[in-house]
Write a protein that holds these residues in place. Structure first.
Motif, PDB file in Angstrom:
ATOM      1  N   THR A 285     -59.226  21.939  27.456  1.00  0.00           N
ATOM      2  CA  THR A 285     -58.083  22.653  26.878  1.00  0.00           C
ATOM      3  C   THR A 285     -56.769  21.957  27.226  1.00  0.00           C
ATOM      4  O   THR A 285     -55.857  21.913  26.399  1.00  0.00           O
ATOM      5  N   GLU A 286     -56.673  21.405  28.428  1.00  0.00           N
ATOM      6  CA  GLU A 286     -55.461  20.677  28.833  1.00  0.00           C
ATOM      7  C   GLU A 286     -55.315  19.391  28.017  1.00  0.00           C
ATOM      8  O   GLU A 286     -54.216  19.052  27.568  1.00  0.00           O
ATOM      9  N   ILE A 287     -56.413  18.701  27.823  1.00  0.00           N
ATOM     10  CA  ILE A 287     -56.397  17.464  27.026  1.00  0.00           C
ATOM     11  C   ILE A 287     -55.986  17.780  25.599  1.00  0.00           C
ATOM     12  O   ILE A 287     -55.143  17.077  25.020  1.00  0.00           O
ATOM     13  N   ALA A 288     -56.543  18.828  25.038  1.00  0.00           N
ATOM     14  CA  ALA A 288     -56.208  19.222  23.673  1.00  0.00           C
ATOM     15  C   ALA A 288     -54.714  19.502  23.546  1.00  0.00           C
ATOM     16  O   ALA A 288     -54.061  19.044  22.597  1.00  0.00           O
ATOM     17  N   GLU A 289     -54.177  20.230  24.495  1.00  0.00           N
ATOM     18  CA  GLU A 289     -52.750  20.554  24.464  1.00  0.00           C
ATOM     19  C   GLU A 289     -51.894  19.291  24.566  1.00  0.00           C
ATOM     20  O   GLU A 289     -50.941  19.116  23.808  1.00  0.00           O
ATOM     21  N   LEU A 290     -52.253  18.402  25.472  1.00  0.00           N
ATOM     22  CA  LEU A 290     -51.478  17.163  25.657  1.00  0.00           C
ATOM     23  C   LEU A 290     -51.524  16.261  24.424  1.00  0.00           C
ATOM     24  O   LEU A 290     -50.533  15.616  24.089  1.00  0.00           O
ATOM     25  N   LEU A 291     -52.687  16.205  23.762  1.00  0.00           N
ATOM     26  CA  LEU A 291     -52.855  15.312  22.619  1.00  0.00           C
ATOM     27  C   LEU A 291     -52.537  15.976  21.280  1.00  0.00           C
ATOM     28  O   LEU A 291     -52.613  15.330  20.238  1.00  0.00           O
ATOM     29  N   HIS A 292     -52.222  17.272  21.339  1.00  0.00           N
ATOM     30  CA  HIS A 292     -51.880  18.011  20.118  1.00  0.00           C
ATOM     31  C   HIS A 292     -53.060  18.037  19.135  1.00  0.00           C
ATOM     32  O   HIS A 292     -52.896  17.860  17.934  1.00  0.00           O
ATOM     33  N   ILE A 293     -54.257  18.232  19.702  1.00  0.00           N
ATOM     34  CA  ILE A 293     -55.472  18.362  18.891  1.00  0.00           C
ATOM     35  C   ILE A 293     -56.207  19.606  19.358  1.00  0.00           C
ATOM     36  O   ILE A 293     -55.821  20.234  20.347  1.00  0.00           O
ATOM     37  N   THR A 294     -57.264  19.982  18.668  1.00  0.00           N
ATOM     38  CA  THR A 294     -58.012  21.172  19.065  1.00  0.00           C
ATOM     39  C   THR A 294     -58.956  20.874  20.226  1.00  0.00           C
ATOM     40  O   THR A 294     -59.366  19.724  20.438  1.00  0.00           O
ATOM     41  N   GLN A 295     -59.318  21.927  20.933  1.00  0.00           N
ATOM     42  CA  GLN A 295     -60.289  21.788  22.014  1.00  0.00           C
ATOM     43  C   GLN A 295     -61.628  21.370  21.444  1.00  0.00           C
ATOM     44  O   GLN A 295     -62.368  20.600  22.056  1.00  0.00           O
ATOM     45  N   SER A 296     -61.927  21.823  20.232  1.00  0.00           N
ATOM     46  CA  SER A 296     -63.170  21.440  19.560  1.00  0.00           C
ATOM     47  C   SER A 296     -63.210  19.927  19.320  1.00  0.00           C
ATOM     48  O   SER A 296     -64.253  19.286  19.499  1.00  0.00           O
ATOM     49  N   ALA A 297     -62.089  19.350  18.920  1.00  0.00           N
ATOM     50  CA  ALA A 297     -62.029  17.897  18.702  1.00  0.00           C
ATOM     51  C   ALA A 297     -62.254  17.157  20.015  1.00  0.00           C
ATOM     52  O   ALA A 297     -62.988  16.160  20.058  1.00  0.00           O
ATOM     53  N   VAL A 298     -61.662  17.649  21.085  1.00  0.00           N
ATOM     54  CA  VAL A 298     -61.868  17.039  22.405  1.00  0.00           C
ATOM     55  C   VAL A 298     -63.351  17.070  22.754  1.00  0.00           C
ATOM     56  O   VAL A 298     -63.916  16.067  23.196  1.00  0.00           O
ATOM     57  N   SER A 299     -63.979  18.195  22.539  1.00  0.00           N
ATOM     58  CA  SER A 299     -65.404  18.336  22.817  1.00  0.00           C
ATOM     59  C   SER A 299     -66.224  17.328  22.016  1.00  0.00           C
ATOM     60  O   SER A 299     -67.139  16.685  22.556  1.00  0.00           O
TER      61      SER A 299
ATOM     62  N   GLU B 128     -46.591  14.529  19.415  1.00  0.00           N
ATOM     63  CA  GLU B 128     -47.775  14.036  18.714  1.00  0.00           C
ATOM     64  C   GLU B 128     -47.451  12.772  17.926  1.00  0.00           C
ATOM     65  O   GLU B 128     -48.306  11.909  17.747  1.00  0.00           O
ATOM     66  N   TYR B 129     -46.211  12.632  17.468  1.00  0.00           N
ATOM     67  CA  TYR B 129     -45.814  11.456  16.695  1.00  0.00           C
ATOM     68  C   TYR B 129     -45.757  10.211  17.571  1.00  0.00           C
ATOM     69  O   TYR B 129     -46.157   9.129  17.151  1.00  0.00           O
ATOM     70  N   LYS B 130     -45.285  10.366  18.793  1.00  0.00           N
ATOM     71  CA  LYS B 130     -45.236   9.236  19.730  1.00  0.00           C
ATOM     72  C   LYS B 130     -46.654   8.793  20.103  1.00  0.00           C
ATOM     73  O   LYS B 130     -46.951   7.597  20.136  1.00  0.00           O
TER      74      LYS B 130
END
Length: 128
Positions: free
Chosen positions: A33-47, A84-86
């Motif tokens: 969930t932390e990775i998803a927030e940092l990368l501006h993607i869903t937790q599902s995508a991280v998984s 997310e753009y950077k």
């Protein structure tokens, strides 16, 4: 050539770099969930990245220079929390670097048998 360099970059290279970025952030002890927030993607995508269901075509860790850039970006993301753009800009730059250094040529020829790496210098000329 049925598959051009931009298709290879968008369908295979970029997702593989993003997968490696997710792995590096996970190695730093961050939760999905932390990775998803940092990368501006869903937790599902991280998984899916972690399960190798997405971005698994190219092992970015085999390219030490690119892998070092991914690690540096991960540290910057944790420290600075860029937009997310950077992040997207940095991932695109790395994708183009992989093309320009010829790291993707052998892979490209595997997915498109019409590509002859010894004759094709498109990426090296454009991005090298």
């Amino acid at each position: 050539m049925k598959t051009n360099a931009f298709e290879v970059a968008s369908r295979y290279v970029y997702p593989s770099i993003r997968r490696r970025l997710v792995e590096v952030l996970r190695e730093k002890g961050l939760k999905q969930t932390e990775i998803a927030e940092l990368l501006h993607i869903t937790q599902s995508a991280v998984s899916r990245y972690l399960k190798m269901d997405r971005g698994a075509f190219i092992d970015v860790s085999k390219f030490p220079d690119i892998d070092a850039e991914v690690t540096a970006l991960a540290e910057k993301i944790v420290r600075e929390r860029p937009s997310e753009y950077k992040i997207h800009s940095e991932l695109v730059k790395m994708s183009l670097e992989m093309l320009g250094r010829g790291y993707v040529c052998a892979f490209h020829s595997k997915i498109d048998p019409e590509v002859n790496p010894s004759e094709c210098n498109v990426c090296l000329e454009l991005f090298g």
